[in-house]
Design a protein around this motif. Structure first.
Motif, PDB file in Angstrom:
ATOM      1  N   VAL A  56      15.594  22.791  63.386  1.00 36.80           N
ATOM      2  CA  VAL A  56      14.311  22.133  63.072  1.00 36.80           C
ATOM      3  C   VAL A  56      14.652  20.973  62.698  1.00 36.80           C
ATOM      4  O   VAL A  56      15.603  20.633  61.504  1.00 36.80           O
ATOM      5  CB  VAL A  56      13.553  23.228  62.045  1.00 36.80           C
ATOM      6  CG1 VAL A  56      12.267  22.376  61.727  1.00 36.80           C
ATOM      7  CG2 VAL A  56      13.269  24.461  62.496  1.00 36.80           C
ATOM      8  N   CYS A  57      13.783  19.944  62.958  1.00 43.58           N
ATOM      9  CA  CYS A  57      13.798  18.587  62.218  1.00 43.58           C
ATOM     10  C   CYS A  57      12.619  18.406  61.605  1.00 43.58           C
ATOM     11  O   CYS A  57      11.506  18.639  62.101  1.00 43.58           O
ATOM     12  CB  CYS A  57      13.974  17.274  63.218  1.00 43.58           C
ATOM     13  SG  CYS A  57      13.773  15.751  62.440  1.00 43.58           S
ATOM     14  N   GLU A  58      12.492  18.367  60.034  1.00 48.41           N
ATOM     15  CA  GLU A  58      11.447  18.059  59.399  1.00 48.41           C
ATOM     16  C   GLU A  58      10.904  16.588  59.189  1.00 48.41           C
ATOM     17  O   GLU A  58      11.959  15.798  58.641  1.00 48.41           O
ATOM     18  CB  GLU A  58      11.095  18.853  57.913  1.00 48.41           C
ATOM     19  CG  GLU A  58       9.764  18.537  57.660  1.00 48.41           C
ATOM     20  CD  GLU A  58       9.600  19.181  56.060  1.00 48.41           C
ATOM     21  OE1 GLU A  58       8.466  19.015  55.430  1.00 48.41           O
ATOM     22  OE2 GLU A  58      10.662  19.753  55.519  1.00 48.41           O
ATOM     23  N   VAL A  59       9.926  16.038  59.607  1.00 47.84           N
ATOM     24  CA  VAL A  59       9.728  14.690  59.144  1.00 47.84           C
ATOM     25  C   VAL A  59       8.869  14.422  58.082  1.00 47.84           C
ATOM     26  O   VAL A  59       7.790  15.045  57.759  1.00 47.84           O
ATOM     27  CB  VAL A  59       8.853  14.211  60.454  1.00 47.84           C
ATOM     28  CG1 VAL A  59       8.431  12.700  60.412  1.00 47.84           C
ATOM     29  CG2 VAL A  59       9.303  14.263  61.989  1.00 47.84           C
ATOM     30  N   GLY A  60       9.512  13.656  57.210  1.00 44.08           N
ATOM     31  CA  GLY A  60       8.764  13.180  55.868  1.00 44.08           C
ATOM     32  C   GLY A  60       8.689  14.326  54.985  1.00 44.08           C
ATOM     33  O   GLY A  60       7.531  14.669  54.696  1.00 44.08           O
ATOM     34  N   PRO A  61       9.468  14.998  54.578  1.00 40.75           N
ATOM     35  CA  PRO A  61       9.147  16.485  53.704  1.00 40.75           C
ATOM     36  C   PRO A  61       8.617  16.011  52.123  1.00 40.75           C
ATOM     37  O   PRO A  61       8.215  17.048  51.834  1.00 40.75           O
ATOM     38  CB  PRO A  61      10.799  16.970  53.469  1.00 40.75           C
ATOM     39  CG  PRO A  61      11.571  15.785  53.730  1.00 40.75           C
ATOM     40  CD  PRO A  61      11.080  14.932  54.831  1.00 40.75           C
ATOM     41  N   GLY A  62       8.858  14.850  51.832  1.00 39.24           N
ATOM     42  CA  GLY A  62       8.298  14.456  50.365  1.00 39.24           C
ATOM     43  C   GLY A  62       8.945  15.449  49.396  1.00 39.24           C
ATOM     44  O   GLY A  62      10.044  15.649  49.440  1.00 39.24           O
ATOM     45  N   PRO A  63       8.034  15.981  48.660  1.00 30.02           N
ATOM     46  CA  PRO A  63       8.812  17.067  47.528  1.00 30.02           C
ATOM     47  C   PRO A  63       9.155  18.304  48.048  1.00 30.02           C
ATOM     48  O   PRO A  63       9.661  19.133  47.291  1.00 30.02           O
ATOM     49  CB  PRO A  63       7.608  17.145  46.664  1.00 30.02           C
ATOM     50  CG  PRO A  63       6.334  16.963  47.448  1.00 30.02           C
ATOM     51  CD  PRO A  63       6.652  15.913  48.364  1.00 30.02           C
ATOM     52  N   GLY A  64       8.761  18.624  49.296  1.00 31.08           N
ATOM     53  CA  GLY A  64       9.510  19.885  49.988  1.00 31.08           C
ATOM     54  C   GLY A  64       8.584  21.158  50.197  1.00 31.08           C
ATOM     55  O   GLY A  64       8.939  22.150  50.342  1.00 31.08           O
ATOM     56  N   GLY A  65       7.322  20.849  50.177  1.00 36.44           N
ATOM     57  CA  GLY A  65       6.360  21.967  50.433  1.00 36.44           C
ATOM     58  C   GLY A  65       6.690  22.609  51.620  1.00 36.44           C
ATOM     59  O   GLY A  65       6.893  23.895  51.714  1.00 36.44           O
ATOM     60  N   ILE A  66       6.419  21.958  52.476  1.00 35.36           N
ATOM     61  CA  ILE A  66       6.667  22.493  53.834  1.00 35.36           C
ATOM     62  C   ILE A  66       8.082  22.931  54.217  1.00 35.36           C
ATOM     63  O   ILE A  66       8.511  23.761  54.981  1.00 35.36           O
ATOM     64  CB  ILE A  66       6.165  21.492  55.266  1.00 35.36           C
ATOM     65  CG1 ILE A  66       4.698  21.341  55.097  1.00 35.36           C
ATOM     66  CG2 ILE A  66       6.552  21.939  56.532  1.00 35.36           C
ATOM     67  CD1 ILE A  66       4.131  20.357  55.901  1.00 35.36           C
ATOM     68  N   THR A  67       9.063  22.175  53.672  1.00 37.69           N
ATOM     69  CA  THR A  67      10.455  22.520  53.713  1.00 37.69           C
ATOM     70  C   THR A  67      10.840  23.992  53.211  1.00 37.69           C
ATOM     71  O   THR A  67      11.495  24.589  53.836  1.00 37.69           O
ATOM     72  CB  THR A  67      11.256  21.576  52.882  1.00 37.69           C
ATOM     73  OG1 THR A  67      10.770  20.098  52.966  1.00 37.69           O
ATOM     74  CG2 THR A  67      12.751  21.585  53.123  1.00 37.69           C
ATOM     75  N   ARG A  68      10.118  24.248  52.046  1.00 39.27           N
ATOM     76  CA  ARG A  68      10.292  25.639  51.580  1.00 39.27           C
ATOM     77  C   ARG A  68      10.055  26.691  52.777  1.00 39.27           C
ATOM     78  O   ARG A  68      10.435  27.755  52.946  1.00 39.27           O
ATOM     79  CB  ARG A  68       9.533  25.990  50.481  1.00 39.27           C
ATOM     80  CG  ARG A  68       9.992  25.035  49.041  1.00 39.27           C
ATOM     81  CD  ARG A  68       9.317  25.365  47.775  1.00 39.27           C
ATOM     82  NE  ARG A  68       9.368  24.726  46.922  1.00 39.27           N
ATOM     83  CZ  ARG A  68       9.746  24.932  45.677  1.00 39.27           C
ATOM     84  NH1 ARG A  68       9.195  26.105  45.299  1.00 39.27           N
ATOM     85  NH2 ARG A  68       9.919  24.082  44.593  1.00 39.27           N
ATOM     86  N   SER A  69       8.736  26.478  53.397  1.00 36.20           N
ATOM     87  CA  SER A  69       8.105  27.494  54.140  1.00 36.20           C
ATOM     88  C   SER A  69       9.040  27.427  55.503  1.00 36.20           C
ATOM     89  O   SER A  69       9.145  28.447  56.170  1.00 36.20           O
ATOM     90  CB  SER A  69       6.669  26.897  54.587  1.00 36.20           C
ATOM     91  OG  SER A  69       5.930  27.218  53.692  1.00 36.20           O
TER      92      SER A  69
END
Length: 226
Positions: A56-69
């Motif tokens: 997976v590549c996440e674009v613009g995770p910021g503080p990581g909300g979607i990253t955790r999911s």
């Protein structure tokens, strides 16, 4: 933990708490809007499909909300590409917490110049007409670059380069609701435009659901379409 169970990260401060702790304020010039509701981030990631042992590549995770999911879905490897280095401490925390379960790499840089073929060079390349590769792009895109970015990626899809050198890589992305409606607009729809034609020529597109603006911090003036 069973082989099919999702990974649950150890107890961590909430994204909202981390934003307060590190005094992370959204920068208007970068079109930053944070998603902190885990129910919504989980729904976004679930929409992306099967991620276990995928890339997976996440674009613009910021503080990581979607990253955790994403991490909770146990991909084999997750690369987060973030332009704003203020978010490095919160992303490093997620990386450390998932060590031994998910290979997390943090790239501080611009997604517009990110080299997918270097970052995911271990993925075998699939024939375009075979099943899609185990690679997914997920992102809560800044409004200011979303249209430019998707047009750039459409060109790469047409050339079968970058993330599409591996095959028909999927994308799960947010846009302003109006832009999302244009992307999926059918022939004779009042929203039909050049963007509709370009996206539908090269992709199978679907407007999955709408996220109300009030779910973001700060609240944008518009709702958001996935």
């Amino acid at each position: 933990m069973s082989a099919t169970a999702s990974l649950r990260l150890p107890p961590l401060p909430t994204v909202r708490d981390l934003v307060r702790l590190y005094r992370l304020r959204a920068i208007k010039q970068l079109s930053q809007n944070f998603l902190m509701d885990e129910r919504i981030t989980d729904k976004i990631v679930k929409t992306a499909g099967y991620l276990r042992n995928h890339y997976v590549c996440e674009v613009g995770p910021g503080p990581g909300g979607i990253t955790r999911s994403i991490i909770n879905r146990k991909p084999k490897k997750l690369i987060v590409v973030e332009k704003d280095n203020r978010f490095l401490p919160t992303l490093e925390l997620l990386k450390e917490s998932s060590a031994g379960h998910v290979d997390v790499e943090i790239e501080i840089g611009d997604i517009l110049t990110y080299n997918f073929e270097k970052g995911f060079n271990e993925i075998p390349k699939h024939n375009w007409y075979e099943a899609p590769p185990p690679l997914h792009i997920i992102g809560n895109l800044p409004f200011s670059v979303s249209t430019y970015l998707i047009v750039k990626w459409l060109k790469e899809i047409s050339l079968k380069t970058s993330a599409w050198a591996y095959g028909r890589t999927s994308m799960t992305l947010t846009f302003q609701k109006e832009v999302a409606e244009r992307i999926v607009a059918a022939v004779a729809d009042k929203q039909r435009c050049r963007l509709s034609l370009m996206c539908q020529t090269w992709c199978d597109v679907e407007h999955k659901f709408t996220i109300p603006g009030k779910a973001f911090v700060p609240k944008p003036d518009v709702d958001v379409g996935l």
